[in-house]
Design a protein around this motif. Structure first.
Motif, PDB file in Angstrom:
ATOM      1  N   THR A 164       0.839  -1.206   0.000  1.00  0.00           N
ATOM      2  CA  THR A 164       0.000   0.000   0.000  1.00  0.00           C
ATOM      3  C   THR A 164       0.871   1.252   0.000  1.00  0.00           C
ATOM      4  O   THR A 164       0.511   2.253  -0.619  1.00  0.00           O
ATOM      5  CB  THR A 164      -0.928   0.032   1.218  1.00  0.00           C
ATOM      6  OG1 THR A 164      -0.170  -0.247   2.386  1.00  0.00           O
ATOM      7  CG2 THR A 164      -2.030  -0.968   1.096  1.00  0.00           C
ATOM      8  N   LEU A 165       2.000   1.166   0.681  1.00  0.00           N
ATOM      9  CA  LEU A 165       2.890   2.330   0.741  1.00  0.00           C
ATOM     10  C   LEU A 165       3.355   2.695  -0.664  1.00  0.00           C
ATOM     11  O   LEU A 165       3.332   3.870  -1.061  1.00  0.00           O
ATOM     12  CB  LEU A 165       4.088   1.991   1.632  1.00  0.00           C
ATOM     13  CG  LEU A 165       4.891   3.145   2.203  1.00  0.00           C
ATOM     14  CD1 LEU A 165       3.987   4.078   2.952  1.00  0.00           C
ATOM     15  CD2 LEU A 165       5.964   2.604   3.132  1.00  0.00           C
ATOM     16  N   ILE A 166       3.744   1.689  -1.427  1.00  0.00           N
ATOM     17  CA  ILE A 166       4.257   1.973  -2.772  1.00  0.00           C
ATOM     18  C   ILE A 166       3.119   2.339  -3.717  1.00  0.00           C
ATOM     19  O   ILE A 166       3.174   3.340  -4.433  1.00  0.00           O
ATOM     20  CB  ILE A 166       5.066   0.769  -3.292  1.00  0.00           C
ATOM     21  CG1 ILE A 166       6.332   0.612  -2.442  1.00  0.00           C
ATOM     22  CG2 ILE A 166       5.437   0.958  -4.755  1.00  0.00           C
ATOM     23  CD1 ILE A 166       7.122  -0.621  -2.735  1.00  0.00           C
ATOM     24  N   SER A 167       2.044   1.557  -3.695  1.00  0.00           N
ATOM     25  CA  SER A 167       0.986   1.803  -4.673  1.00  0.00           C
ATOM     26  C   SER A 167       0.279   3.134  -4.414  1.00  0.00           C
ATOM     27  O   SER A 167      -0.113   3.827  -5.353  1.00  0.00           O
ATOM     28  CB  SER A 167      -0.021   0.656  -4.670  1.00  0.00           C
ATOM     29  OG  SER A 167      -0.642   0.579  -3.414  1.00  0.00           O
ATOM     30  N   ASN A 168       0.122   3.513  -3.151  1.00  0.00           N
ATOM     31  CA  ASN A 168      -0.511   4.810  -2.874  1.00  0.00           C
ATOM     32  C   ASN A 168       0.484   5.956  -2.923  1.00  0.00           C
ATOM     33  O   ASN A 168       0.104   7.094  -3.177  1.00  0.00           O
ATOM     34  CB  ASN A 168      -1.167   4.805  -1.487  1.00  0.00           C
ATOM     35  CG  ASN A 168      -2.396   3.934  -1.441  1.00  0.00           C
ATOM     36  OD1 ASN A 168      -3.130   3.844  -2.413  1.00  0.00           O
ATOM     37  ND2 ASN A 168      -2.606   3.276  -0.323  1.00  0.00           N
ATOM     38  N   GLY A 169       1.742   5.621  -2.639  1.00  0.00           N
ATOM     39  CA  GLY A 169       2.731   6.686  -2.530  1.00  0.00           C
ATOM     40  C   GLY A 169       3.138   7.274  -3.856  1.00  0.00           C
ATOM     41  O   GLY A 169       3.516   8.445  -3.937  1.00  0.00           O
ATOM     42  N   ILE A 170       3.045   6.472  -4.937  1.00  0.00           N
ATOM     43  CA  ILE A 170       3.542   6.989  -6.218  1.00  0.00           C
ATOM     44  C   ILE A 170       2.578   7.999  -6.838  1.00  0.00           C
ATOM     45  O   ILE A 170       2.942   8.700  -7.773  1.00  0.00           O
ATOM     46  CB  ILE A 170       3.834   5.853  -7.227  1.00  0.00           C
ATOM     47  CG1 ILE A 170       2.604   4.969  -7.375  1.00  0.00           C
ATOM     48  CG2 ILE A 170       5.043   5.053  -6.822  1.00  0.00           C
ATOM     49  CD1 ILE A 170       2.748   3.974  -8.504  1.00  0.00           C
ATOM     50  N   ASN A 171       1.363   8.110  -6.298  1.00  0.00           N
ATOM     51  CA  ASN A 171       0.392   9.032  -6.899  1.00  0.00           C
ATOM     52  C   ASN A 171       0.904  10.465  -6.943  1.00  0.00           C
ATOM     53  O   ASN A 171       0.633  11.197  -7.881  1.00  0.00           O
ATOM     54  CB  ASN A 171      -0.916   9.001  -6.099  1.00  0.00           C
ATOM     55  CG  ASN A 171      -1.661   7.708  -6.320  1.00  0.00           C
ATOM     56  OD1 ASN A 171      -1.365   6.996  -7.274  1.00  0.00           O
ATOM     57  ND2 ASN A 171      -2.598   7.401  -5.453  1.00  0.00           N
ATOM     58  N   ARG A 172       1.572  10.882  -5.868  1.00  0.00           N
ATOM     59  CA  ARG A 172       2.036  12.262  -5.836  1.00  0.00           C
ATOM     60  C   ARG A 172       3.556  12.366  -5.877  1.00  0.00           C
ATOM     61  O   ARG A 172       4.116  13.383  -5.500  1.00  0.00           O
ATOM     62  CB  ARG A 172       1.527  12.942  -4.555  1.00  0.00           C
ATOM     63  CG  ARG A 172       0.113  13.461  -4.605  1.00  0.00           C
ATOM     64  CD  ARG A 172      -0.084  14.505  -5.698  1.00  0.00           C
ATOM     65  NE  ARG A 172       0.971  15.507  -5.769  1.00  0.00           N
ATOM     66  CZ  ARG A 172       1.005  16.589  -5.022  1.00  0.00           C
ATOM     67  NH1 ARG A 172       0.066  16.824  -4.154  1.00  0.00           N
ATOM     68  NH2 ARG A 172       1.977  17.461  -5.157  1.00  0.00           N
ATOM     69  N   LEU A 173       4.208  11.299  -6.309  1.00  0.00           N
ATOM     70  CA  LEU A 173       5.663  11.303  -6.304  1.00  0.00           C
ATOM     71  C   LEU A 173       6.169  12.098  -7.502  1.00  0.00           C
ATOM     72  O   LEU A 173       6.575  11.553  -8.513  1.00  0.00           O
ATOM     73  CB  LEU A 173       6.181   9.855  -6.357  1.00  0.00           C
ATOM     74  CG  LEU A 173       7.584   9.614  -5.804  1.00  0.00           C
ATOM     75  CD1 LEU A 173       7.645   9.918  -4.329  1.00  0.00           C
ATOM     76  CD2 LEU A 173       7.997   8.174  -6.041  1.00  0.00           C
ATOM     77  N   ASP A 174       6.082  13.429  -7.397  1.00  0.00           N
ATOM     78  CA  ASP A 174       6.510  14.266  -8.515  1.00  0.00           C
ATOM     79  C   ASP A 174       7.362  15.416  -7.990  1.00  0.00           C
ATOM     80  O   ASP A 174       7.503  15.598  -6.775  1.00  0.00           O
ATOM     81  CB  ASP A 174       5.289  14.801  -9.274  1.00  0.00           C
ATOM     82  CG  ASP A 174       4.237  15.336  -8.325  1.00  0.00           C
ATOM     83  OD1 ASP A 174       4.631  15.899  -7.278  1.00  0.00           O
ATOM     84  OD2 ASP A 174       3.035  15.194  -8.594  1.00  0.00           O
ATOM     85  N   GLY A 175       7.906  16.195  -8.907  1.00  0.00           N
ATOM     86  CA  GLY A 175       8.776  17.293  -8.511  1.00  0.00           C
ATOM     87  C   GLY A 175       8.047  18.308  -7.660  1.00  0.00           C
ATOM     88  O   GLY A 175       8.596  18.850  -6.702  1.00  0.00           O
ATOM     89  N   ASN A 176       6.794  18.546  -8.006  1.00  0.00           N
ATOM     90  CA  ASN A 176       5.999  19.520  -7.267  1.00  0.00           C
ATOM     91  C   ASN A 176       5.920  19.180  -5.785  1.00  0.00           C
ATOM     92  O   ASN A 176       5.958  20.060  -4.923  1.00  0.00           O
ATOM     93  CB  ASN A 176       4.591  19.556  -7.881  1.00  0.00           C
ATOM     94  CG  ASN A 176       3.719  20.607  -7.223  1.00  0.00           C
ATOM     95  OD1 ASN A 176       3.061  20.317  -6.243  1.00  0.00           O
ATOM     96  ND2 ASN A 176       3.755  21.813  -7.754  1.00  0.00           N
ATOM     97  N   PHE A 177       5.853  17.898  -5.478  1.00  0.00           N
ATOM     98  CA  PHE A 177       5.727  17.477  -4.078  1.00  0.00           C
ATOM     99  C   PHE A 177       6.979  17.825  -3.290  1.00  0.00           C
ATOM    100  O   PHE A 177       6.893  18.227  -2.130  1.00  0.00           O
ATOM    101  CB  PHE A 177       5.480  15.973  -4.024  1.00  0.00           C
ATOM    102  CG  PHE A 177       5.277  15.450  -2.629  1.00  0.00           C
ATOM    103  CD1 PHE A 177       4.050  15.584  -2.003  1.00  0.00           C
ATOM    104  CD2 PHE A 177       6.309  14.849  -1.936  1.00  0.00           C
ATOM    105  CE1 PHE A 177       3.862  15.125  -0.719  1.00  0.00           C
ATOM    106  CE2 PHE A 177       6.123  14.388  -0.647  1.00  0.00           C
ATOM    107  CZ  PHE A 177       4.891  14.527  -0.040  1.00  0.00           C
TER     108      PHE A 177
END
Lengths: 358, 355
Positions: free
Chosen positions: A102-115
């Motif tokens: 869940t950490l990986i699958s939910n975490g990648i949603n906002r894993l962008d430069g903006n974050f």
């Protein structure tokens, strides 16, 4: 006594005792699952989870009965306990796998430069963007200051315990270092709240209590100190005595021996302990929540005004009602776990290179 | 335990005793030349200086060591000093009242409910975690192939490193679903047991908090018990096997009795961790100040979760009240930890004597 009791089927005349065939386990498992499925789904008292659980219980019972009939009670008990011990491991792996997934699958949603490059300043409940830059800055500063405070204190304290400490004082210190490792993080936070935020900081701030990143660093120091003392002490004790004696024989004073011979020898181990304690401190939420105050804006100054931290960011986003905050919470949690695990794994790898072993 | 033979294996892995004798020898040999009292050749050597690098360094290290004692005392002193005004203002009995209305006007608060919740959730967590942890510890020390044991031990250590806020987030948004389904199922079939009664809503309950807590204390109990199990003398194990014991009988007669004090200490340390855990419980419990044995309905509160949740809107008296409850938590965990450490120290002395 049970060991010495003659068991007929174990010591029976021939060299070969009757053994349960290898397929028996599989057969029992299939029968148990089928029986449980029929029972549960037939009566409609549960879903597939109950089928599996009941199947496991039936399997243990059935396997015990089969082994009991073929091999005797002692062997049956042995096999059942072995099965139980193996299933304990499966039970422990399940939540770990779930957390990781869940950490990986939910975490990648906002894993962008903006974050990583924006803060939460002026981010309302309807804004999808916003990031953890301010929290990352806070975590790094607080943990860094805590490390600066704790490393000299902890290493020197450990040197005292190993090289100088004798008698009741060092026994008392050692005992309370161990006890202090068990102090809840929230108590450390309350202590710094009572001591620094409410009593000392008003002296510098016109009588107003000042929440700050430095206060959080103090609280983290309280938590890091015992672990650093403990791990350093263990490492220093592993340094062979002949090394010290060699230095003394050459006329080197004791303090120089410690600084030049003992510490360098034990250094990899000491660094490992320090990194592990830093990793733990980076994940602490409760003390930061109490004394750093938390903020949505970027604040580079740890001595003035509120600061946030990654773990506090996770907490505040997770309890926020905005529809976009869970994604931010998961990504921040992923970042935090990555930070902590990288530190931990690096520390463990470093420990492997340590030549001092027990 | 009386029949445990000398433990040569443990002599190097033990505590301070085994090594401090060597360190003491080293210290004596270094102090020798500097004192002048009748030792041969001492008069030709430099006298010990009262203000030199050596006493300065020694004093520095000693002061650092004493800092630990100072901090422990300071925690107690400052918590008490901040708690007293709030306790003075409290209109109800602090120990028996079970609600928490801590504000400046008419403050009424007591720790009955939150201490109950703290102990209940910690005990449930341990009841779930300890058997599993012991199973894993035995697996790692005696059942698993060496490579698997190393790998799995590493994974368990990583589990211990995961921050509690992550477990809280996971418990709050993922684990709650199966626990809610399970609670509904329990309530449907077992509502005649008081533990599982009630009419809902279910989910953010003591059960969820305790299960998350169980996952968090699991690594501590596992790694400590694994260590004591691994220290079982090989002779004991081999003697049991030579007498014809099966593997389980060997474990039961040689490993478990030997490891019992260590396991008790590990459980106590796990209890200390479970009692003090804050954020994971603050994120999973439903916060209600009712003393009830029901574990599946929304609700439940612990000392630490109450502090984390209530701190935001607390005024002066409210902060003092929370600090007072923190003092209670500090005392409880201090006692639990001290008991655990005394058990470990006793065992260590015993093993040193045996070695």
């Amino acid at each position: 006594m049970t060991l010495l009791a003659p068991e007929q089927d174990v010591t029976a005349g021939s060299l070969h005792t009757k053994r349960l065939p290898a397929w028996a386990a599989l057969a029992t498992a299939v029968v148990a699952l089928a029986l449980s499925a029929a029972l549960v789904l037939g009566t409609g008292i549960g879903n597939w989870v109950l089928v599996v659980v009941l199947g496991a219980v039936l399997y243990l019972i059935g396997f015990w009965l089969a082994a009991n009939a073929v091999e005797g009670p002692r062997s049956a008990r042995n096999r059942t306990w072995s099965a139980l011990i193996h299933s304990a491991c499966v039970l422990a792996i399940l939540p770990l796998a779930s957390v990781t997934w869940t950490l990986i699958s939910n975490g990648i949603n906002r894993l962008d430069g903006n974050f990583f490059l924006t803060s939460m300043n002026n981010i309302g409940a309807r804004d999808a963007n916003g990031g953890a830059y301010h929290a990352i800055v806070g975590t790094l500063e607080q943990v860094g200051i805590a490390a600066l405070i704790t490393i000299p204190l902890g290493v020197l304290g450990a040197i005292y315990l190993v090289e100088y400490g004798r008698g009741k004082l060092s026994l008392a210190i050692r005992f309370f270092v161990d006890v202090m490792t068990g102090i809840p993080s929230i108590v450390a936070g309350l202590f710094v709240l009572a001591f620094w935020v409410l009593i000392v900081s008003p002296l510098f701030n016109n009588g107003q209590p000042q929440y700050s990143g430095f206060a959080a660093a103090l609280a983290l120091s309280v938590l890091m100190l015992p672990t650093i003392v403990r791990s350093t002490e263990e490492m220093l004790r592993l340094v062979p005595a002949p090394l010290r004696e060699g230095a003394y024989a050459l006329g080197v004073p004791k303090w120089k021996t410690i600084l030049r011979i003992v510490i360098p020898t034990a250094l990899p181990g000491i660094v490992t302990g320090i990194m592990l304690s830093i990793a733990r401190a980076a994940g602490e939420t409760a003390p930061v929540l109490l004394v750093a105050g938390g903020t949505a804006a970027i604040n580079f100054n740890p001595f003035e005004n509120n600061q946030s931290s990654l773990s506090l960011f996770v907490f505040s986003q997770a309890t926020d009602s905005s529809r976009f905050s869970p994604d931010r919470a998961w990504t921040a949690a992923l970042t935090l776990v990555a930070l902590v695990l990288i530190l931990t794994i690096a520390a463990k790898l470093l420990a492997r290179r340590n030549r001092l072993t027990r | 335990m009386g029949d445990t033979p000398p433990r040569s294996v443990d002599a190097s892995a033990g505590g301070p005793g085994a090594h401090s004798t060597r360190a003491a020898g080293a210290a004596a040999s270094s102090d020798g030349p500097t004192d002048n009292n009748g030792r041969g050749g001492g008069s030709s050597l430099p006298r010990a200086k009262a203000f030199g690098a050596e006493p300065a360094f020694r004093g520095l290290t000693q002061a650092s060591g004493i800092m630990v004692l100072v901090i422990i005392v300071a925690i107690a002193v400052f918590l008490i000093s901040e708690a007293i005004p709030a306790l003075r203002a409290n209109q109800e009995n602090f120990f028996t009242f079970n609600e928490w209305h801590a504000q400046s006007s008419d403050p009424r608060f007591g720790i009955a409910a939150i201490v109950f919740g703290t102990v209940l959730s910690a005990v449930i967590a341990l009841v779930v975690a300890v058997p599993i942890a012991l199973g894993i510890a035995l697996f790692l020390s005696h059942y698993a192939h060496r490579r698997i044991a190393t790998w799995l031990g590493f994974v368990i250590d990583l589990l211990a490193a995961v921050p509690s806020v992550v477990f809280g987030l996971w418990g709050r948004s993922v684990f709650i679903e199966p626990v809610r389904d399970f609670s509904v199922w329990l309530n449907h079939y077992f509502s005649w047991i008081p533990l599982f009664g009630g009419n809902g809503p279910f989910g953010n309950s003591i059960l969820l908090g305790s299960l998350v807590l169980a996952i968090m204390v699991l690594p501590i109990v596992t790694s400590l018990s694994r260590e004591v199990f691994m220290q079982t003398p090989k002779q004991n194990e081999e003697a049991a096997l030579a007498l014809g014991a099966t593997k389980w009988e060997m474990v039961r007669t040689a490993v478990l009795p030997y490891g019992r004090p260590g396991v008790i200490a590990a459980v106590m340390l796990g209890l200390g961790r479970a009692l003090g855990e804050t954020i994971a419980l603050a994120m999973t419990l439903g916060s209600s100040f009712i003393i009830t044995a029901n574990v599946i309905q929304n609700g439940g509160v612990t000392i630490a979760s109450n502090i984390a949740n209530g701190f935001g809107e607390a005024d002066d008296i409210g902060r003092g009240a929370l600090i007072a409850s923190g003092l209670v938590l500090f005392t409880i965990t201090l006692v639990v930890n001290m008991i655990a450490r005394v058990i470990i120290y006793r065992r260590r002395e015993f093993t040193d004597v045996a070695a």
